[in-house]
Design a protein around this motif. Structure first.
Motif, PDB file in Angstrom:
ATOM      1  N   LEU A 141       0.844  -1.199   0.000  1.00 21.02           N
ATOM      2  CA  LEU A 141       0.000   0.000   0.000  1.00 21.02           C
ATOM      3  C   LEU A 141       0.875   1.243   0.000  1.00 21.02           C
ATOM      4  CD1 LEU A 141      -2.036  -2.202   0.917  1.00 21.02           C
ATOM      5  CD2 LEU A 141      -3.027  -0.504   2.449  1.00 21.02           C
ATOM      6  N   ASP A 142       0.399   2.286  -0.665  1.00 17.25           N
ATOM      7  CA  ASP A 142       1.092   3.568  -0.604  1.00 17.25           C
ATOM      8  C   ASP A 142       0.911   4.167   0.785  1.00 17.25           C
ATOM      9  OD1 ASP A 142       1.874   3.433  -3.237  1.00 17.25           O
ATOM     10  OD2 ASP A 142       0.090   4.474  -3.968  1.00 17.25           O
ATOM     11  N   GLY A 143       1.823   5.048   1.152  1.00 15.98           N
ATOM     12  CA  GLY A 143       1.657   5.785   2.394  1.00 15.98           C
ATOM     13  C   GLY A 143       2.499   5.225   3.514  1.00 15.98           C
ATOM     14  N   GLU A 144       2.783   6.100   4.446  1.00 14.20           N
ATOM     15  CA  GLU A 144       3.592   5.712   5.597  1.00 14.20           C
ATOM     16  C   GLU A 144       3.000   6.371   6.839  1.00 14.20           C
ATOM     17  OE1 GLU A 144       7.336   7.277   4.470  1.00 14.20           O
ATOM     18  OE2 GLU A 144       6.775   9.339   4.896  1.00 14.20           O
ATOM     19  N   ILE A 145       3.357   5.818   7.996  1.00 16.96           N
ATOM     20  CA  ILE A 145       2.941   6.405   9.274  1.00 16.96           C
ATOM     21  C   ILE A 145       4.226   6.699  10.040  1.00 16.96           C
ATOM     22  CG2 ILE A 145       1.636   6.074  11.407  1.00 16.96           C
ATOM     23  CD1 ILE A 145      -0.176   6.125   8.979  1.00 16.96           C
ATOM     24  N   PRO A 146       4.701   7.944  10.002  1.00 17.04           N
ATOM     25  CA  PRO A 146       5.984   8.265  10.631  1.00 17.04           C
ATOM     26  C   PRO A 146       5.819   8.681  12.101  1.00 17.04           C
ATOM     27  CG  PRO A 146       5.249  10.131   9.307  1.00 17.04           C
ATOM     28  CD  PRO A 146       4.152   9.102   9.261  1.00 17.04           C
ATOM     29  N   VAL A 147       5.986   7.728  12.988  1.00 13.26           N
ATOM     30  CA  VAL A 147       5.838   8.013  14.423  1.00 13.26           C
ATOM     31  C   VAL A 147       7.214   8.357  14.994  1.00 13.26           C
ATOM     32  CG1 VAL A 147       5.074   7.132  16.651  1.00 13.26           C
ATOM     33  CG2 VAL A 147       3.854   6.467  14.561  1.00 13.26           C
ATOM     34  N   GLY A 148       7.486   9.649  15.080  1.00 13.24           N
ATOM     35  CA  GLY A 148       8.739  10.117  15.686  1.00 13.24           C
ATOM     36  C   GLY A 148       8.583  10.265  17.183  1.00 13.24           C
ATOM     37  N   GLN A 149       9.714  10.410  17.867  1.00  7.00           N
ATOM     38  CA  GLN A 149       9.719  10.538  19.338  1.00  7.00           C
ATOM     39  C   GLN A 149       8.756   9.516  19.954  1.00  7.00           C
ATOM     40  OE1 GLN A 149       9.162  15.004  19.366  1.00  7.00           O
ATOM     41  NE2 GLN A 149      11.082  14.841  20.499  1.00  7.00           N
ATOM     42  N   ALA A 150       8.972   8.282  19.555  1.00  7.46           N
ATOM     43  CA  ALA A 150       8.008   7.219  19.844  1.00  7.46           C
ATOM     44  C   ALA A 150       7.833   6.976  21.338  1.00  7.46           C
ATOM     45  CB  ALA A 150       8.447   5.929  19.155  1.00  7.46           C
ATOM     46  N   HIS A 151       8.832   7.343  22.131  1.00  2.36           N
ATOM     47  CA  HIS A 151       8.720   7.164  23.580  1.00  2.36           C
ATOM     48  C   HIS A 151       7.646   8.071  24.185  1.00  2.36           C
ATOM     49  CE1 HIS A 151      11.668  10.093  22.319  1.00  2.36           C
ATOM     50  NE2 HIS A 151      11.596  10.693  23.480  1.00  2.36           N
ATOM     51  N   MET A 152       7.161   9.051  23.394  1.00  2.88           N
ATOM     52  CA  MET A 152       6.121   9.964  23.895  1.00  2.88           C
ATOM     53  C   MET A 152       4.857   9.896  23.031  1.00  2.88           C
ATOM     54  SD  MET A 152       8.338  13.356  24.844  1.00  2.88           S
ATOM     55  CE  MET A 152       8.759  13.778  23.159  1.00  2.88           C
ATOM     56  N   ALA A 153       4.789   8.923  22.144  1.00  2.00           N
ATOM     57  CA  ALA A 153       3.769   8.957  21.085  1.00  2.00           C
ATOM     58  C   ALA A 153       2.463   8.256  21.440  1.00  2.00           C
ATOM     59  CB  ALA A 153       4.340   8.344  19.809  1.00  2.00           C
ATOM     60  N   PHE A 154       2.456   7.475  22.531  1.00  2.00           N
ATOM     61  CA  PHE A 154       1.265   6.661  22.839  1.00  2.00           C
ATOM     62  C   PHE A 154       0.664   7.084  24.183  1.00  2.00           C
ATOM     63  CE2 PHE A 154       4.109   4.178  20.181  1.00  2.00           C
ATOM     64  CZ  PHE A 154       3.255   3.711  19.183  1.00  2.00           C
ATOM     65  N   ASP A 155      -0.675   7.052  24.248  1.00  2.00           N
ATOM     66  CA  ASP A 155      -1.313   7.340  25.534  1.00  2.00           C
ATOM     67  C   ASP A 155      -1.462   6.042  26.341  1.00  2.00           C
ATOM     68  OD1 ASP A 155      -3.593   5.971  24.658  1.00  2.00           O
ATOM     69  OD2 ASP A 155      -4.681   7.800  24.106  1.00  2.00           O
ATOM     70  N   ASP A 156      -2.019   6.159  27.531  1.00  2.00           N
ATOM     71  CA  ASP A 156      -2.107   4.998  28.429  1.00  2.00           C
ATOM     72  C   ASP A 156      -2.986   3.879  27.869  1.00  2.00           C
ATOM     73  OD1 ASP A 156      -0.428   6.230  30.180  1.00  2.00           O
ATOM     74  OD2 ASP A 156      -2.016   6.962  31.512  1.00  2.00           O
ATOM     75  N   ASP A 157      -3.865   4.250  26.936  1.00  2.00           N
ATOM     76  CA  ASP A 157      -4.744   3.231  26.334  1.00  2.00           C
ATOM     77  C   ASP A 157      -4.137   2.602  25.087  1.00  2.00           C
ATOM     78  OD1 ASP A 157      -6.726   3.676  28.247  1.00  2.00           O
ATOM     79  OD2 ASP A 157      -7.527   5.369  27.109  1.00  2.00           O
ATOM     80  N   GLY A 158      -2.933   3.063  24.729  1.00  2.00           N
ATOM     81  CA  GLY A 158      -2.265   2.461  23.573  1.00  2.00           C
ATOM     82  C   GLY A 158      -2.551   3.150  22.256  1.00  2.00           C
TER      83      GLY A 158
END
Ligand SMILES: Cc1cc2nc3c(=O)[nH]c(=O)nc-3n(C[C@H](O)[C@H](O)[C@H](O)COP(=O)(O)O)c2cc1C
Length: 189
Positions: A141-158
């Motif tokens: 599939l085209d497209g990307e999901i660039p999650v930078g600074q991943a240590h701060m990227a998720f909330d407590d619910d995931g």
């Protein structure tokens, strides 16, 4: 109708992996009727060796190929190591590419996402994975999901904290589920 099966492959082996967390966030965003299972056998694969690439295949190799073949679609979450794909993930893709061209990935819808602790969200690694998947014969599939600074990227619910990224992930997995559903049941299209 049976559920659309999505296989998640994380390119990271470590327990606290942000990329495995990204797969879990993807699972939370899947439309109803689709389910995601995270593949857990990456560390068991031997380094690719053509002398070992025989039938019957090594148990871990056979497990990988079966998991991909049994899935209707795949989502790969890749870290970036020195600007490229982690070796363990490239090794798995190499094993899965054989026998070529009739391998488990052939025509399989595959989305690629990535997380890194740097600012750029593993964009180079994601591009490399898409390149490899194209050579292997997957339906990337085209497209990307660039999650930078991943240590701060998720909330407590995931979930992803950043709304634009969260929406982009939901859109990507929605397209993946639709393509996977169509691949699983061509009559339904
Ligand atoms: C050997 C190595 C090389 C790395 N190279 C990069 C890099 O080129 N770009 C980047 O953004 N992060 C790089 N990182 C940081 C990773 O993105 C970070 O460790 C990430 O959290 C790994 O993914 P994981 O959390 O899923 O294990 C590197 C980390 C390691 C261990």
């Amino acid at each position: 109708m049976s559920a659309i099966r999505i296989l998640g492959i994380s390119g990271s082996l470590r327990r606290g992996s942000h990329n495995t967390a990204l797969l879990r966030a993807a699972a939370l965003s899947l439309p109803s009727g689709a389910e995601l299972e995270v593949y857990d056998g990456l560390r068991d694969l031997p380094a690719y060796d053509a002398d070992l690439d025989v039938e019957p295949a090594d148990e871990a190799v056979a497990h990988l190929r079966e998991a991909i073949a049994d899935a209707d679609g795949v989502i790969v979450a890749t870290p970036e190591f020195n600007g490229s794909i982690p070796g363990a993930l490239k090794n798995a893709l190499d094993w899965a590419s054989r026998p070529f061209p009739d391998n488990a990935f052939k025509g399989k819808p595959v989305a690629v996402v990535g997380a890194s602790t740097g600012l750029f969200g593993a964009v180079w690694a994601q591009a490399e994975v898409r390149k490899v998947l194209g050579i292997i014969g997957a339906d990337g599939l085209d497209g990307e999901i660039p999650v930078g600074q991943a240590h701060m990227a998720f909330d407590d619910d995931g979930h992803l904290v950043e709304p634009d990224l969260r929406d982009a992930l939901a859109e990507l997995v929605g397209v993946l589920a639709a393509r996977a559903g169509a691949a699983a049941d061509p009559q339904a299209v």
